[in-house]
Motif scaffolding. Structure first.
Motif, short mmCIF file in Angstrom:
data_model
loop_
_atom_site.label_atom_id
_atom_site.label_comp_id
_atom_site.label_asym_id
_atom_site.label_seq_id
_atom_site.Cartn_x
_atom_site.Cartn_y
_atom_site.Cartn_z
N GLY A 190 1.48 3.65 4.55
CA GLY A 190 1.80 3.23 3.19
C GLY A 190 1.72 1.74 3.02
N THR A 191 1.09 1.05 3.99
CA THR A 191 1.02 -0.41 3.93
C THR A 191 0.38 -0.90 2.64
N THR A 202 7.51 -4.60 0.65
CA THR A 202 7.49 -4.07 2.02
C THR A 202 8.18 -5.02 2.99
N ARG A 203 9.18 -5.74 2.46
CA ARG A 203 9.93 -6.65 3.33
C ARG A 203 11.40 -6.30 3.29
N ILE A 211 11.89 -9.33 7.70
CA ILE A 211 10.83 -8.66 8.46
C ILE A 211 9.97 -7.81 7.53
N SER A 212 8.69 -7.67 7.90
CA SER A 212 7.81 -6.74 7.19
C SER A 212 8.03 -5.36 7.75
N VAL A 213 8.11 -4.38 6.87
CA VAL A 213 8.35 -3.00 7.31
C VAL A 213 7.39 -2.06 6.59
N PRO A 214 6.56 -1.29 7.31
CA PRO A 214 5.77 -0.28 6.62
C PRO A 214 6.71 0.84 6.18
N PRO A 215 6.58 1.33 4.95
CA PRO A 215 7.50 2.37 4.48
C PRO A 215 7.61 3.56 5.43
#
Ligand SMILES: [Zn+2]
Ligand SMILES: [Zn+2]
Length: 288
Positions: free
Chosen positions: A87-88, A118-119, A133-137
């Motif tokens: 989902g990026t 997405t953070r 942090i960046s987080v992919p869903p």
């Protein structure tokens, strides 16, 4: 400097803008030994061989390789598919802020978890110290609201481990790192030391404090665990808060070098962060 051939990046993405082509990649991703043309055609819901062949040809090269009549997905195909599944490119993580019971080391305020786009921001409400942090869903997909802070910490820890090992948090390429800031004990509001990671390929950069980098070193994690302090379910500041003392000091200006010390009962674990941004000389010392 990283170089991206924009023309080829555009044509790469446009060659994927089709449902049948994504289905072909999806089917091949589940077939590690590859598939013959007829097996692949069988597995993809399309009735026209000519049409199917056209789409397959468009993928062959970057995303699909054909060898001895067998079609296999390439590493690039797997990466693109993985990013789409994660989902990026199209998802949004935004939720209501979640309070935690983590207490700010700097000011005693409360930490709140905020996810925007997405953070994820794990920060103090009052002084804003903490981490982003960046987080992919997909990493937090099936996590309940009350477990989200813990899941985010697990993700954060895995990112730090990846950086520590020398790989980009975004594209997994190799990084260059260095210690860019020490600590000034005379400063009114002391700021943390900073290790910076720059990707050689995609240009992404990340900064991590020296204390955080040392916290996730296996020897140091082992030290904490022996004193009942876990690093996988709470923000690093919460581990430091539970210690008898934690100290970061600049031990050399040129070349820049920083020492980190954590003490509990009658034992101290210490590590040096070199100018090259490496954690070295990790040792446990009995101070009784
Ligand atoms: Zn604070
Ligand atoms: Zn990268």
């Amino acid at each position: 400097m990283p170089t991206v051939d924009r023309q080829s990046a555009v044509s790469t993405f446009s060659s994927l803008a089709n449902e049948t082509r994504l289905t072909i990649l999806d089917v091949l991703a589940d077939a590690p030994v590859g598939l013959s043309f007829s097996q692949l055609y069988e597995a993809v819901p399309i009735d026209d061989t000519g049409n199917f062949n056209y789409h397959l040809t468009q993928l062959t090269g970057s995303f699909v390789q054909k060898h001895d009549g067998v079609y296999k997905i390439t590493p690039t195909g797997t990466a693109i598919l993985g990013a789409l599944v994660a989902g990026t490119f199209d998802a949004d993580l935004s939720i209501e802020p979640i309070p935690t019971n983590w207490e700010c080391l700097q000011c005693g305020g409360d930490f709140t978890v905020r996810c925007v786009d997405t953070r994820a921001h794990l920060r103090c409400d009052t002084c804003e110290s903490g981490s982003t942090i960046s987080v992919p869903p997909s990493a937090v997909d099936s996590t309940s609201k009350e477990n989200l802070p813990t899941t985010l910490i697990q993700w954060y820890r895995s990112r730090i481990q990846q950086l520590r090992a020398g790989f980009c948090h975004r594209c997994s390429s190799q990084t260059d790192r260095r210690l860019v800031e020490g600590v000034d004990p005379e400063a009114d509001a002391p700021t943390p030391s900073v290790v910076r990671f720059d990707c050689r390929r995609c240009g992404a950069s990340a900064t991590v404090s020296g204390a955080t980098l040392v916290t996730f070193h296996p020897v140091v994690e082992g030290f904490f665990r022996e004193y009942g302090l876990e690093t996988h379910n709470q923000h690093p500041t919460q581990v430091w808060r539970a210690l008898d003392s934690s100290e970061v000091r600049t031990t050399s200006e040129n070349p820049l070098e920083v020492e980190v010390q954590f003490s509990m009962d009658e034992e101290t674990v210490s590590a040096v962060i070199t100018a090259a941004g490496c954690v070295e000389d990790v040792r446990r010392v009995d101070t009784s």
